[in-house]
Design an enzyme around this catalytic site. Structure first.
Site, short mmCIF file in Angstrom:
data_model
loop_
_atom_site.label_atom_id
_atom_site.label_comp_id
_atom_site.label_asym_id
_atom_site.label_seq_id
_atom_site.Cartn_x
_atom_site.Cartn_y
_atom_site.Cartn_z
N ARG A 1 -23.87 -33.16 -21.93
CA ARG A 1 -24.19 -32.91 -23.37
C ARG A 1 -23.01 -32.87 -24.63
NH1 ARG A 1 -26.73 -29.67 -19.44
NH2 ARG A 1 -29.31 -29.81 -19.43
N LYS B 1 -20.58 -24.87 -27.07
CA LYS B 1 -20.92 -24.75 -25.61
C LYS B 1 -19.99 -25.37 -23.99
CE LYS B 1 -24.74 -27.16 -24.88
NZ LYS B 1 -25.69 -28.84 -25.86
N SER C 1 -16.05 -17.42 -67.93
CA SER C 1 -16.49 -17.46 -66.99
C SER C 1 -16.65 -19.15 -66.60
CB SER C 1 -18.32 -17.35 -67.43
OG SER C 1 -19.64 -17.77 -66.66
N MET D 1 -28.01 -34.15 -31.49
CA MET D 1 -27.15 -35.18 -30.42
C MET D 1 -28.19 -35.44 -29.11
SD MET D 1 -23.59 -34.49 -31.84
CE MET D 1 -23.51 -32.65 -32.09
N GLY E 1 -31.03 -30.07 -31.16
CA GLY E 1 -31.99 -31.54 -31.21
C GLY E 1 -30.36 -32.18 -31.57
N ARG F 1 -25.36 -18.66 -25.75
CA ARG F 1 -25.24 -18.73 -26.57
C ARG F 1 -25.30 -18.16 -28.28
NH1 ARG F 1 -27.94 -24.45 -28.83
NH2 ARG F 1 -29.85 -24.25 -27.92
#
Ligand code: PEP
Ligand code: MG
Length: 876
Positions: A94, A24, A765, A105, A103, A338
């Site tokens: 924020r 952000k 394998s 934090m 949602g 974003r």
């Protein structure tokens, strides 16, 4: 004191600084750089968060000083003052981690208000109602987010105020009501905390930043990180930004929009907004918002500017953008942008469209789809016939596509509990909140009564690829009584309903679901991925049906066919038991003779299904007691069926008891004790291959895999049996047949001595299920019982049986690859543990130079994409 910079004004950063500023923060800086209207502010870096934790969960003085300096800068930029003044600066705080965690934090708005500044804002805006509404919201958020006072207690006061005034909606409360409410909130705060509500804006700010740092480690963030492979050591940044207000009357508003449709991928702006509202009202789903197109009628100039900027942002980031905006008295601001979360269908359409639009290359497109999301495309749709008979009981918003059918539960805990019992569940909530995350993960589908397409339920469900119908207002729900009512009928816990997340339809009762085909954008996109990837993708399959399914999903061979799964079938188990309880070699051989034709038929079926692709057959692996009954009654029945004395049978079963069966008589150890087993299995593999090569004109080269080898001599012992048996059969047939003998590397000693092992093994394998179990020294069947304590105490962040432990187990793999190649440069290398279908583990396999990964059929597309992404990121 050190000189390090921890706080950055938006004008000091850019999009490349994501690790330091969070997603952000970096994007706010980038928008500032591009001249897009962004309320100005600063970012407290992720480094500051890490320092906060190092410092015993305290923000250090030097960082506080930098924050204060940035406030002064911000005051200059905005011409406002943070504190008592005629023009007070209000802030939002924020969280913003490196990748977005919607949602998860905390957010605090309107910070800086107190009994004095609220009056100033009232005078300044000539809107006291707005000022007091902002004030009461701030007290409420601060109390909840920073101090942990339950939201409900504030909601109760609001309800009481509405009750006294005999009104229904918050909007009907006037300035005096809100003023009283704010006062009541402050009293509530003081009662709960034992101290008055902090009036000092600087104190409010530091407390709030601290709360965001703290929220990085709240339980829902930890769960989200584990589900999304996000390391705890990244930390979160905090963005402090000047407030703009969408709740300043009818020329103000706030909204969320995407440059393309996040559910379908359609290339058309998609979004919602609310006039006269603050951001949380849209996201929380409290009021049902208007479609963005309506903004064109309400505020045409803002609409045009918004659309132009949205296009500009998409072109700039070359990806679909998810933007939050606020209009304050006719002026548009972008609060964030974003790369938008999207459904799998949407992700594929956007990736394919953007390549066709020449906006991105195929390599860039490959990175735009989350491998895990592809699994959701393979998940069920409604059965075409069954759905015709189903009754639509309600219709909500088609928030996240797919079909789901299950039993109704009303809380996240119940949903989780019943899911763990093996039930298919539908989580029904008035609206979801981040606390519901585990219930949402457990659910087949999610139904909410309130909220729009960008509500919490919708956003999170789309991210997880879970079917969701949101905002289904015709249903009335009583969450406490655990009942919902629609069309005069009540639905209670445990009742079946079905959801169609693509239409929004809710059906009463169960509707059958079916699996979809791979086509359209999915097919085009996967072809690109296949063209890029270097790792081959095989599947773990034990039956022709699974093998066919995996071919449909793009598997190029079988990396693990567990032969014991065939032994459990009803027609074979008697012969298997006969073999186990045999007391002489002859008896055992007789039992094995019965099994041989069945095993041969199995392999013929699998070879035919694989259409010439390679097949690795793993010899019998589990401890033998797994094939015998443990209940008294079953033992009695078996003794009768097999005509063995009950006491003798019981003695045999007791003799097979092991204290630690996973470390006991299993794997190649069985063939060392009973070579006849390896002989029979070799015979079945080779005869089946000869038969299919002849009848179907294929060129199958069987790969025989010896499990649980830890010592070169034990591998050689079993291999000698295989080779002797195979050569005899091939010579006798007069046909040509190539075959390979290799081993699993699943015991640490095998990895440590891989140079020796490679002298006998033509392929390795990696059996990372056992290798993880034995490297960690905890049981793969029991670790689930205590791992949660390890997550809670941050000792482990993820389950090492799901996601490869690259540090420890990975070191053994790397070592074995290097040692194996030293002895046998062309050794063929793969992985067949569960990790072969986990994206980060696939990337690891690419990086260490394996030739293929093998995973369950449903994860094959995911592994193909993860392999292509690994190649784009780290070409080899
Ligand atoms: C393994 O151990 O990783 C493996 C694939 O074998 P199994 O799970 O059958 O033990
Ligand atoms: Mg194993």
């Amino acid at each position: 004191m050190e000189n390090k910079k921890y706080v950055y004004l938006f004008s000091e950063g850019n999009a490349k600084m994501r690790n330091l500023l969070g997603g952000k923060g970096a994007n706010l800086a980038e928008m500032t750089r591009l001249g897009i209207p962004v309320p100005q502010g600063f970012t407290v870096s992720t480094d500051a968060c890490l320092k906060y934790y190092k410092n015993g969960e305290k923000i250090s003085e030097d960082i506080i000083e930098q924050i204060n300096n940035s406030i002064e800068d911000l005051e200059k930029i905005t011409g406002k003052h943070f504190g008592i003044s005629d023009n007070p600066l209000l802030l939002s705080v924020r969280s913003g981690a490196r990748v977005s965690m919607p949602g998860m934090m905390d957010t605090i708005l309107n910070l800086g208000l107190n009994d004095v500044t609220v009056e100033k804002i009232a005078a300044l805006t000539k809107n006291p109602r707005f000022a007091y509404d902002s004030y009461r919201r701030f007290i409420q958020m601060f109390s909840d987010v920073v101090m942990g006072i339950e939201k409900r207690k504030f909601e109760d006061l609001i309800d009481k105020a509405k009750g006294e005034k005999e009104v229904k909606y918050d909007i009907e409360l006037d300035e005096n009501d809100l003023k009283k409410l704010a006062l009541g909130f402050k009293k509530l705060y003081e009662r709960e905390i034992g101290k008055p509500f902090p009036d000092n804006p600087k104190e409010q700010l530091i407390e709030s930043i601290t709360a965001v740092f703290r929220s990085w480690n709240n339980p829902r963030a930890i769960v989200y990180r584990r589900l999304n492979d996000i390391p705890g050591e990244w930390g979160t940044a905090v963005n402090v930004q000047a407030m703009v207000f969408g709740n300043m009357g009818s020329n103000s508003g706030t909204g969320v929009a995407f440059t393309r449709n996040p559910a379908t991928g359609e290339n058309k702006i998609f979004g919602e907004y609310l006039i006269n509202a603050q951001g949380e009202d849209v996201v929380a789903g409290i009021r049902t918002p208007e479609p963005i197109a309506k903004l064109k009628e309400d505020l045409p100039e803002c609409y045009e500017e918004f659309i132009n900027t949205a296009h500009r942002l998409e072109n700039h980031y070359r990806d679909m953008q998810d933007m939050e905006f606020t209009i304050e008295q006719g002026k548009l601001y972008f609060l964030q942008t974003r790369n938008g979360k999207r459904t799998a269908q949407s992700a594929l359409k956007i990736a394919v469209d953007m390549v066709n639009e020449r906006a991105i290359t195929k390599e860039q497109a490959i990175l735009k789809v989350e491998p895990r999301q592809l699994e959701t495309l393979l998940h069920p749709a409604f059965d075409a016939e069954d759905i015709k008979k189903a009754k639509v009981i309600a219709k909500g918003l088609p928030a996240s596509p797919g079909a789901a059918c299950g039993k109704v539960y009303f809380t996240a805990e119940e949903a989780k509990k019943h899911h763990e019992k093996g039930e298919k569940v539908i989580l029904v909530r008035l609206e979801t909140s981040p606390e519901d995350i585990e219930g949402m993960v457990a659910a087949e589908g999610i139904l909410t009564i309130r909220g729009g397409m960008t509500s919490h339920a919708a956003v999170v469900a789309r991210g997880m690829g879970t079917c969701c119908v949101a905002g289904c207002g015709s249903i009335s729900i009583d969450e406490e009584k655990k009942v919902f009512k629609v069309q005069g009928k009540e639905y209670i816990e445990g009742d079946y309903i079905s959801l169609d997340g693509s239409t929004g339809n809710v059906y009463g009762g169960a509707v059958k679901t079916t699996l979809p085909a791979v086509s359209g954008n999915f097919e085009i996109f996967m072809k690109w991925a296949d063209g890029i990837k270097k790792l081959q993708v095989r599947t773990n399959a034990d039956t022709p049906k699974d093998a066919k399914e995996a071919i449909k999903f793009g598997a190029k061979g079988i990396g693990l066919c567990r032969t014991e799964h065939m032994f459990f079938e009803v027609d074979r188990i008697p012969a298997v038991r006969e073999m186990i309880v045999a007391s002489t070699v002859e008896q055992r051989k007789r039992a094995l003779d019965k099994l041989l034709p069945m095993q041969r038929e199995d392999f013929i079926g699998i070879y035919e299904a694989m259409e010439g692709n390679p097949v690795t057959v793993r010899f019998l692996d589990p401890p033998l007691h797994e094939f015998l009954p443990s209940e008294e009654m079953d033992i009695e029945n078996l003794s009768k069926e097999m005509n063995i004395d009950l006491q003798d049978l019981k003695a045999t079963i007791t003799s097979l008891h092991e204290f630690n069966p996973m470390m006991g008589h299993r794997g190649c150890r069985l063939s060392v004790s009973y070579p006849e087993i390896a002989e029979m299995q070799t015979r079945a593999v080779i005869e089946a291959a000869l038969y299919v090569n002849k009848t179907k004109k294929l060129n199958i080269i069987p790969e025989i895999m010896i499990p649980l080898v830890g010592e070169i001599k034990e591998l050689k012992f079993v291999k000698d049996i295989v080779v002797k048996t195979a050569e005899e059969i091939i010579n006798k047939s007069g046909e040509e047949l190539k075959y390979q003998v290799g081993t699993m590397i699943e015991i640490p000693r095998a990895a440590l001595t891989a140079d020796e092992i490679a002298k006998e093994a033509e392929f390795f394998s990696f059996g990372t299920n056992d290798l993880t179990q034995m490297t960690f020294g905890f049981s793969r069947d029991d670790a689930g019982k205590f791992l949660s304590y390890y997550y809670d105490n941050k000792i482990y962040e993820f389950d090492p049986f799901e996601k490869l432990d690259q540090i420890g187990v990975g070191k053994l793999i790397k070592m074995a690859v290097e040692l194996g190649k030293k002895t046998r440069p062309d050794i063929h290398l793969g992985i067949c543990g569960e990790h072969g279908g986990d994206p980060s583990s696939v990337e690891f396999c690419h990086n260490v130079g394996l030739d293929y990964v093998s995973c369950s059929p449903f994860r094959v597309p995911l592994a193909r994409l993860a392999a292509a992404q690994a190649q784009v990121k780290n070409p080899r």
